[in-house]
Every structure is written in structure tokens, then in C-alpha cells.
Scaffold this active site. Structure first.
Site, PDB file in Angstrom:
ATOM      1  N   ASP A   1       0.920  -1.146  -0.074  1.00  0.00           N
ATOM      2  CA  ASP A   1      -0.149   0.028  -0.041  1.00  0.00           C
ATOM      3  C   ASP A   1       0.844   1.294   0.172  1.00  0.00           C
ATOM      4  OD1 ASP A   1      -2.728   1.089  -0.010  1.00  0.00           O
ATOM      5  OD2 ASP A   1      -2.657   1.291   2.496  1.00  0.00           O
ATOM      6  N   HIS A   2       0.747   2.191  -0.673  1.00  0.00           N
ATOM      7  CA  HIS A   2       1.178   3.887  -0.831  1.00  0.00           C
ATOM      8  C   HIS A   2       2.607   3.633  -0.658  1.00  0.00           C
ATOM      9  CE1 HIS A   2      -2.590   5.895  -0.496  1.00  0.00           C
ATOM     10  NE2 HIS A   2      -2.993   5.158   0.518  1.00  0.00           N
TER      11      HIS A   2
ATOM     12  N   HIS B   1      -8.420   8.942   4.474  1.00  0.00           N
ATOM     13  CA  HIS B   1      -7.777   7.926   5.470  1.00  0.00           C
ATOM     14  C   HIS B   1      -8.073   8.215   7.092  1.00  0.00           C
ATOM     15  CE1 HIS B   1      -5.042   7.530   1.926  1.00  0.00           C
ATOM     16  NE2 HIS B   1      -5.691   6.225   2.072  1.00  0.00           N
ATOM     17  N   GLY B   2      -8.667   7.346   7.840  1.00  0.00           N
ATOM     18  CA  GLY B   2      -8.647   7.735   9.231  1.00  0.00           C
ATOM     19  C   GLY B   2     -10.267   7.592   9.612  1.00  0.00           C
TER      20      GLY B   2
ATOM     21  N   HIS C   1      -9.867   4.314  -1.470  1.00  0.00           N
ATOM     22  CA  HIS C   1      -9.260   4.409  -0.091  1.00  0.00           C
ATOM     23  C   HIS C   1     -10.148   4.933   0.989  1.00  0.00           C
ATOM     24  CE1 HIS C   1      -4.907   3.678  -1.342  1.00  0.00           C
ATOM     25  NE2 HIS C   1      -5.689   3.386  -2.708  1.00  0.00           N
ATOM     26  N   GLY C   2      -9.586   4.799   2.009  1.00  0.00           N
ATOM     27  CA  GLY C   2     -10.410   5.465   3.082  1.00  0.00           C
ATOM     28  C   GLY C   2     -11.653   4.749   3.679  1.00  0.00           C
TER      29      GLY C   2
ATOM     30  N   ASN D   1     -10.342  -0.256   0.278  1.00  0.00           N
ATOM     31  CA  ASN D   1      -9.243  -0.534   1.402  1.00  0.00           C
ATOM     32  C   ASN D   1      -9.913  -0.047   2.819  1.00  0.00           C
ATOM     33  OD1 ASN D   1      -7.585  -0.931  -0.943  1.00  0.00           O
ATOM     34  ND2 ASN D   1      -6.537   1.074  -0.430  1.00  0.00           N
ATOM     35  N   ILE D   2      -9.544  -0.913   3.727  1.00  0.00           N
ATOM     36  CA  ILE D   2      -9.791  -0.659   5.171  1.00  0.00           C
ATOM     37  C   ILE D   2      -8.466  -0.865   5.884  1.00  0.00           C
ATOM     38  CG2 ILE D   2     -11.202  -1.671   6.936  1.00  0.00           C
ATOM     39  CD1 ILE D   2     -13.394  -2.066   5.057  1.00  0.00           C
TER      40      ILE D   2
ATOM     41  N   THR E   1      -7.724   1.554   9.036  1.00  0.00           N
ATOM     42  CA  THR E   1      -8.010   2.143  10.645  1.00  0.00           C
ATOM     43  C   THR E   1      -9.021   1.114  11.214  1.00  0.00           C
ATOM     44  OG1 THR E   1      -7.738   4.339   9.721  1.00  0.00           O
ATOM     45  CG2 THR E   1      -8.657   4.175  12.035  1.00  0.00           C
TER      46      THR E   1
HETATM   47  P1  13P Z   1      -8.678   3.834   6.441  1.00  0.00           P
HETATM   48  O1  13P Z   1      -7.623   3.860   7.324  1.00  0.00           O
HETATM   49  O2  13P Z   1      -9.327   5.042   6.561  1.00  0.00           O
HETATM   50  O3  13P Z   1      -9.409   2.595   6.445  1.00  0.00           O
HETATM   51  O4  13P Z   1      -7.929   3.772   5.104  1.00  0.00           O
HETATM   52  C1  13P Z   1      -7.307   2.718   4.486  1.00  0.00           C
HETATM   53  C2  13P Z   1      -6.778   2.888   3.158  1.00  0.00           C
HETATM   54  O5  13P Z   1      -7.293   3.461   2.137  1.00  0.00           O
HETATM   55  C3  13P Z   1      -5.412   2.052   2.910  1.00  0.00           C
HETATM   56  O6  13P Z   1      -4.919   2.743   1.939  1.00  0.00           O
END
Ligand code: 13P
Length: 274
Positions: free
Chosen positions: A74-75, A170-171, A198-199, A221-222, A224
Site C-alpha cells: 500500500d502507498h 484515511h482515518g 481508499h479510506g 481499502n480498510i 484504521t
Molecule cells: P482507512 O484507514 O481510512 O480505512 O484507509 C485505508 C486505506 O485507504 C489504506 O490505503
């Protein structure tokens, strides 16, 4: 040979994991529901974990339970890390050059595509800038991808997946995100490259189902939420008195943390079947 994402029909949740135990909890949920799943490692986790051990464990698990599990980086901003993920058998990588001007983003993404193609590894790239939930709303809105940039990006690269900033962050959300559904639709009209959201943490079931109703959304994507589920498992141990010195049982503690992650993951994966 890697055959997922664009090549396998269906949609995926991708959960961030950081060690064997968090990977096992996610995969146990997937195996119980007979679902395929993506495990993703942040660059920080990737630096710390034993990559060979994780790759071996995931491969063994998927064979034993007859499900497909994919390992994704990821990223990543540096090609060195991406090269290591490819060398260690990760199935896909994300190159995130979204903080650079468009032409530079295209250049670095193409460099990664050339590296990845040789090993059959898939590439995700970001366009626009997916912000953090703690950013001000105007900062997050300024990061939303434009359809012109998306068009140019997919035409100029050979990516397999596009993480376009559509309004999620994200978060944990403090207020409901303003998701640009029109952008998802418009992207689907101009390209076959599927989208990554994402997020995913804190998006309610209704929002997740709405996102999944777009055929061009491939991966949500999950991260947090996995960490919060881990934390909730620990809190449950404390509140249940399982951390008291007398009768302290690591097996009980490990199980409660595992089950907390597994239950959260199962709730998300069930949405794929509605
Ligand atoms: P969250 O932490 O908001 O779930 O985002 C996850 C994410 O996009 C990882 O790349």
C-alpha cells in the site's frame, strides 16, 4: 502468475495487516465466508515484518482453505521498496506519486509498471490526493481528482488499478464524507481501468453497498478499522479482567483480539454477497 483485479470478476475488500496474527484473523473471516480477500501492508509494516515468512504463511493458508488471498503493498513512494515487494512475491503494488505534478506521477508510475510487468505483478496508482479525515474540508475537496487528469493518466500509463481521490479520506470520519459518485460513473465511461476506494473505515454499510453497486469499483481499502478492532480486543481483555496477573492467560487474550478483527472483517465481507 497473478490473475486478480482486472482479470478476475468480482470486487474485493483489502485489509491492512502488520504481522502473521493480523493476517490470520482477516483470512479466517474470509475462509469462513468462502470469500477471496486482499491483505495489504503499509510501507512501515513491510519494513518490519519477515516478508518470506508472511508470503509462505499466506500461500500455505490459501491452499489449505481453498480461497484466493492476495498480498498488496500500500502507498509506496520509493521504487526500492516496490522492487523488494515484487522480489518477495507480493501480488500487487501501489505506487503513490500523487503529491507530485501529473507528469512526474505518470513518469514514476510507468517506471513501476515496467518493473512489475516482468513478474506479473499488478500496479495501482493514485491520482488526485486522498486526504486524511483530520484535514479541513477544503483541503480534502482540493484533492479530488479531475476527469481530465484521470483521462490523461490512464492513457499515459499501463496501470491495473486507479486510486482516484473521490472524496473519501484515511482515518475515522468526524462527519460523513462527500463522495463524488458522478466521478466514479464518469471514470467508468472513459476507461476500463477499475477504481480503488481508499479510506474505507467508517463508511456505513449503506455507503459501502452504494460504492459496490458501481461495477468499476474493484477494491475498497480498510486499515484504521483493523487497528481499532485490535484495540477493541485489548480493551475487552482489560474490561473482562483477563489482564489481571492472577490467571493471566495469553491464549484467551490472543483469541479475543483475533475474534475482534475477524468479526469486523466478516461484517464487511458479507456486504459482497448482498
Ligand atoms: P482507512 O484507514 O481510512 O480505512 O484507509 C485505508 C486505506 O485507504 C489504506 O490505503
Amino acid at each position: 502468475m497473478n490473475d486478480y483485479m482486472g482479470k478476475v470478476p468480482g470486487q474485493f475488500f483489502a485489509f491492512n495487516i502488520w504481522n502473521i496474527e493480523s493476517a490470520r484473523a482477516v483470512m479466517d473471516a474470509a475462509a469462513a465466508l468462502r470469500c477471496n480477500v486482499i491483505l495489504q501492508t503499509s510501507v512501515k509494516s513491510f519494513a518490519l515484518l519477515d516478508r518470506e515468512e508472511l508470503r509462505w504463511f499466506v500461500t500455505r493458508y490459501m491452499k489449505k482453505h481453498d480461497i484466493q488471498v492476495y498480498l498488496h503493498l500500500d502507498h509506496a513512494q520509493k521504487t526500492e521498496i516496490i522492487a523488494e515487494a515484487i522480489a518477495n512475491g507480493w501480488d500487487s503494488v501501489m505506487v503513490d506519486a500523487s503529491d507530485r505534478p501529473l507528469e512526474e506521477n505518470i513518469g514514476l508510475t510507468n517506471e513501476v509498471c515496467a518493473m512489475a510487468e516482468k513478474s506479473g505483478v499488478l500496479v495501482e496508482a493514485e491520482i488526485g490526493a486522498v486526504g486524511k479525515t483530520r484535514d479541513e474540508i477544503d483541503i480534502r475537496e482540493a484533492g479530488i481528482a479531475t476527469i481530465e487528469d484521470i483521462k490523461r493518466f490512464v492513457k499515459s500509463t499501463r496501470i491495473d488499478l486507479l486510486a482516484a481521490a473521490i472524496g473519501t479520506s484515511h482515518g475515522s470520519y468526524h462527519e460523513s464524507p462527500q463522495i463524488h459518485y458522478d466521478l466514479i460513473e464518469e471514470t467508468g465511461r472513459i476507461t476500463d481501468v477499475p477504481l480503488v476506494v481508499h479510506g474505507g473505515t467508517g463508511l456505513g454499510d449503506e455507503t459501502l453497498l452504494r460504492l459496490l453497486s458501481y461495477p468499476n469499483i474493484k477494491k475498497i481499502n480498510i486499515s484504521t478499522d483493523v487497528k481499532l478492532a485490535y484495540r477493541n480486543g485489548i480493551l475487552e481483555c482489560i474490561q473482562g479482567g483477563y489482564m489481571e496477573e492472577e490467571d493471566f492467560n495469553p491464549l484467551k487474550v490472543t483469541k479475543l483480539i483475533h475474534d475482534s478483527i475477524e468479526n469486523m472483517v466478516a461484517k464487511k465481507l458479507r456486504l459482497l454477497r448482498i
